[in-house]
Design a protein around this motif. Sequence first.
Motif, short mmCIF file in Angstrom:
data_model
loop_
_atom_site.label_atom_id
_atom_site.label_comp_id
_atom_site.label_asym_id
_atom_site.label_seq_id
_atom_site.Cartn_x
_atom_site.Cartn_y
_atom_site.Cartn_z
N ALA A 299 41.42 7.08 -22.02
CA ALA A 299 42.66 7.47 -22.73
C ALA A 299 42.63 6.96 -24.17
O ALA A 299 43.01 7.67 -25.10
CB ALA A 299 43.87 6.94 -21.99
N LYS A 300 42.19 5.70 -24.34
CA LYS A 300 42.11 5.15 -25.69
C LYS A 300 41.13 5.92 -26.54
O LYS A 300 41.40 6.23 -27.71
CB LYS A 300 41.70 3.68 -25.60
CG LYS A 300 41.71 2.95 -26.94
CD LYS A 300 41.38 1.49 -26.74
CE LYS A 300 41.41 0.75 -28.08
NZ LYS A 300 41.06 -0.68 -27.88
N ARG A 301 39.96 6.27 -25.94
CA ARG A 301 38.97 7.04 -26.70
C ARG A 301 39.47 8.43 -27.02
O ARG A 301 39.26 8.95 -28.13
CB ARG A 301 37.68 7.11 -25.87
CG ARG A 301 36.51 7.73 -26.61
CD ARG A 301 35.21 7.49 -25.85
NE ARG A 301 35.26 7.98 -24.50
CZ ARG A 301 35.36 7.22 -23.41
NH1 ARG A 301 35.43 5.91 -23.54
NH2 ARG A 301 35.40 7.74 -22.19
N GLU A 302 40.16 9.07 -26.06
CA GLU A 302 40.72 10.40 -26.32
C GLU A 302 41.78 10.35 -27.40
O GLU A 302 41.87 11.25 -28.26
CB GLU A 302 41.30 10.98 -25.04
CG GLU A 302 40.23 11.38 -24.00
CD GLU A 302 40.86 11.90 -22.71
OE1 GLU A 302 42.11 11.83 -22.62
OE2 GLU A 302 40.11 12.37 -21.84
N ALA A 303 42.64 9.29 -27.38
CA ALA A 303 43.67 9.16 -28.42
C ALA A 303 43.03 8.99 -29.80
O ALA A 303 43.46 9.61 -30.78
CB ALA A 303 44.58 7.98 -28.11
N ALA A 304 41.95 8.15 -29.85
CA ALA A 304 41.27 7.96 -31.14
C ALA A 304 40.62 9.26 -31.61
O ALA A 304 40.69 9.62 -32.79
CB ALA A 304 40.23 6.85 -31.02
N ASP A 305 39.97 9.99 -30.64
CA ASP A 305 39.36 11.27 -31.01
C ASP A 305 40.40 12.28 -31.46
O ASP A 305 40.18 13.05 -32.42
CB ASP A 305 38.58 11.83 -29.82
CG ASP A 305 37.40 10.93 -29.45
OD1 ASP A 305 36.98 10.12 -30.32
OD2 ASP A 305 36.89 11.02 -28.32
#
Length: 380
Positions: A299-305
């Motif tokens: 989720a954190k990586r998707e939010a950053a992407d």
Amino acid sequence: MMKMQIANEADRKESQNRERRRQCELERRSRIFNARNRKIGVDVPFLERQIGEKRAERDEQNRRDLAFATQMIKDSNLAVVLEAREKEERRRIGLEIDAYRQSYQRPEDRREFDLNDPDVLKKQLPPRATDGPPVGMSSAQKFEGEDLEFEERRKVMAAQKNSWLEQQVQERMAAEDERKKAEAAYMMAIKARDARASELDKLERECRYRLGQANLRYNEALATEKKQMDQVFKEQEEADNTAEMYNNLTSDMLTENPDVAKSALGKNRAIGFMYKGMNQEELKKFYAAQKEQMIASKAKREAADKMEAEWQALAKSIQREVARQDIADQRKRREIARQLMEENQLLALQQKEKEKYYRDVVNNNTPTDEYYAQFNTTTR
């Protein structure tokens, strides 16, 4: 004796009239003989046409200025909208950062907060608060080499030492109990092995006794004795194999009993050389925690992407809009340059026609000196 003639009133009036006429003649001559004020041979239709062309040129220039101003207003409004969007996005990100800091990065949660605490002096007690009667503010509060908390620290150190000794005693007692249990288990295993050896020895003696009896009756029952010996060896081998398989199957190594790995030092500690791994419940908890960490990281990586993609999309849209505006401005400048070139060509052609008209029509009759000699002889 000379006689002086005295001027009367009539003479003075005549003199004034002559002076006035002379001044009027000089003023008239200055007006008539001035080439800049004299107008001879003016082409009124040409001047009117020239005035109309100037007026049309001025109207065209005003129209261009209005078009440029309108386009500049549109560009300014677009830039204002884009700037407002960027400011709003930055403000939203700033609010999220401030909320995160207020929730998870508060100053009082820092390790060095005691060094930066503005109320640290208010929280401190006087140095001599518990060391005898209080002293005044102007008195010396503390001297070099003093240890005001020696008694309290010695009590704390003694209590800590006692707790450490009790903990060591408990650990030693637990280790001793563990060793005794291990020795008891080892002795029980030795006794079981000795009992099994005694039983096997007893069986062997019995077999030997039977063999001796069979030898005595060798001539009578050789075949029966051989059959009995084979049966005895077979039973003995099967019993040994059965005992060995039972011991292996019931051993802690094959059953992987988790209880043998438990340490007496704590329920969450284990004996390293006897540890067989986690049970099903521990594996479920471990996999669940690992899955939650994977989901949070994803989720954190998707939010950053997503945020990066939004920034890239916004930057690309701004670049496309700026490129489009540049192309439109270049197109307009080329169109204006083309129009100016056409107008300049038209003006050059008109200038050439005008010069030709002056040369062929207006200035075709060149006056001679005799023509100029008849002018400017008098003002009347």
